[in-house]
Design a protein around this motif. Sequence first.
Motif, PDB file in Angstrom:
ATOM      1  N   GLU A  97       0.640  -1.043   0.120  1.00 36.83           N
ATOM      2  CA  GLU A  97      -0.043  -0.139   0.023  1.00 36.83           C
ATOM      3  C   GLU A  97       0.815   1.477   0.070  1.00 36.83           C
ATOM      4  O   GLU A  97       0.541   2.341  -0.610  1.00 36.83           O
ATOM      5  CB  GLU A  97      -0.856   0.097   1.155  1.00 36.83           C
ATOM      6  N   ARG A 137       3.738   1.569  -1.410  1.00 35.34           N
ATOM      7  CA  ARG A 137       4.517   1.788  -2.932  1.00 35.34           C
ATOM      8  C   ARG A 137       3.177   2.340  -3.825  1.00 35.34           C
ATOM      9  O   ARG A 137       3.518   3.117  -4.554  1.00 35.34           O
ATOM     10  CB  ARG A 137       4.742   0.382  -3.417  1.00 35.34           C
ATOM     11  N   SER A 138       2.001   1.957  -3.435  1.00 37.04           N
ATOM     12  CA  SER A 138       0.838   2.419  -4.513  1.00 37.04           C
ATOM     13  C   SER A 138       0.626   3.829  -4.036  1.00 37.04           C
ATOM     14  O   SER A 138       0.238   4.619  -5.064  1.00 37.04           O
ATOM     15  CB  SER A 138      -0.270   1.544  -4.045  1.00 37.04           C
ATOM     16  N   GLN A 154       3.264   5.721  -5.824  1.00 42.22           N
ATOM     17  CA  GLN A 154       3.441   5.606  -7.281  1.00 42.22           C
ATOM     18  C   GLN A 154       2.195   6.600  -8.018  1.00 42.22           C
ATOM     19  O   GLN A 154       2.354   6.977  -9.023  1.00 42.22           O
ATOM     20  CB  GLN A 154       3.258   4.422  -7.709  1.00 42.22           C
ATOM     21  N   ASP A 155       0.972   6.390  -7.254  1.00 46.82           N
ATOM     22  CA  ASP A 155      -0.217   7.267  -7.798  1.00 46.82           C
ATOM     23  C   ASP A 155      -1.178   7.379  -6.741  1.00 46.82           C
ATOM     24  O   ASP A 155      -2.276   6.665  -6.407  1.00 46.82           O
ATOM     25  CB  ASP A 155      -1.074   5.905  -8.799  1.00 46.82           C
ATOM     26  N   GLU A 174      -5.367   6.274  -5.672  1.00 48.66           N
ATOM     27  CA  GLU A 174      -5.346   5.866  -4.234  1.00 48.66           C
ATOM     28  C   GLU A 174      -6.737   6.594  -3.378  1.00 48.66           C
ATOM     29  O   GLU A 174      -7.330   6.025  -2.701  1.00 48.66           O
ATOM     30  CB  GLU A 174      -4.094   5.846  -3.266  1.00 48.66           C
ATOM     31  N   GLU A 217      -9.942   5.496  -4.744  1.00 51.39           N
ATOM     32  CA  GLU A 217     -10.325   4.283  -4.411  1.00 51.39           C
ATOM     33  C   GLU A 217     -10.804   4.492  -2.982  1.00 51.39           C
ATOM     34  O   GLU A 217     -11.912   3.689  -2.673  1.00 51.39           O
ATOM     35  CB  GLU A 217      -8.754   3.321  -4.411  1.00 51.39           C
TER      36      GLU A 217
END
Length: 229
Positions: free
Chosen positions: A83, A85-86, A89-90, A94, A97
């Motif tokens: 999570e 890393r996510s 990156q973006d 997130e 989401e």
Amino acid sequence: MSHSEAHRSHRSGWLRAAVLGANDGIVSTASLIIGVAAASTSQEGILLAGVAGLVAGAMSMAAGEYVSVSSQSDTEKADLAMEKRSLEQDVEFEQAELASIYEGRGLEPTLARQVAEQLMAHDALDAHARDEIGISVTGNARPVQAAFASAATFTIGAALPLLVAWSLPGDQLILFVALFSLLFLALLGGIAARVGGASITVGAVRVTFWGALAMALTAGVGRLFGVDL
């Protein structure tokens, strides 16, 4: 007027471990003693088997809890790393989401986005860990504590039928161990139910039933494979 409610769900973790350890200690040791005694073994042999069962059972509970909770901890750490890393990156994806999660819980789209933005501004990883994954960034899994707690409660539970067997030798050993162990189990089930806010009667009955079944089966095995000394 202020209103507060005393919820009990926060007790579920330690209550489960304590009840499981003590219940296993009583049932396994009492069943072992009864099974060995039913095979016409001497009291020394019965006590030796009981002590060996206590030590082996406590270590087994400790090892089992340690491995289980360690696996849980590893999974939580892996999910948090993924999570994190996510988020790096973006972060926009997130945030969307997280907002969709709140929409699914009943918030209006605009309000859901605002809540997601504010929570992520405060602590993005914590917000996603709690609401997307269902865990805490601080981690609830403590393998060493779980291992010691399980071993301790198992030892306490196992010591009860062992003390009965040591204090009340003779032809009535099986009867006394069974009766006292069932009493211990009923008290354990009742106390656990009371602490958890459930029915004391139901809690006592279900624990006692399975304990009685285990003792009856091991007594039958002891009679079947018993030897004359």
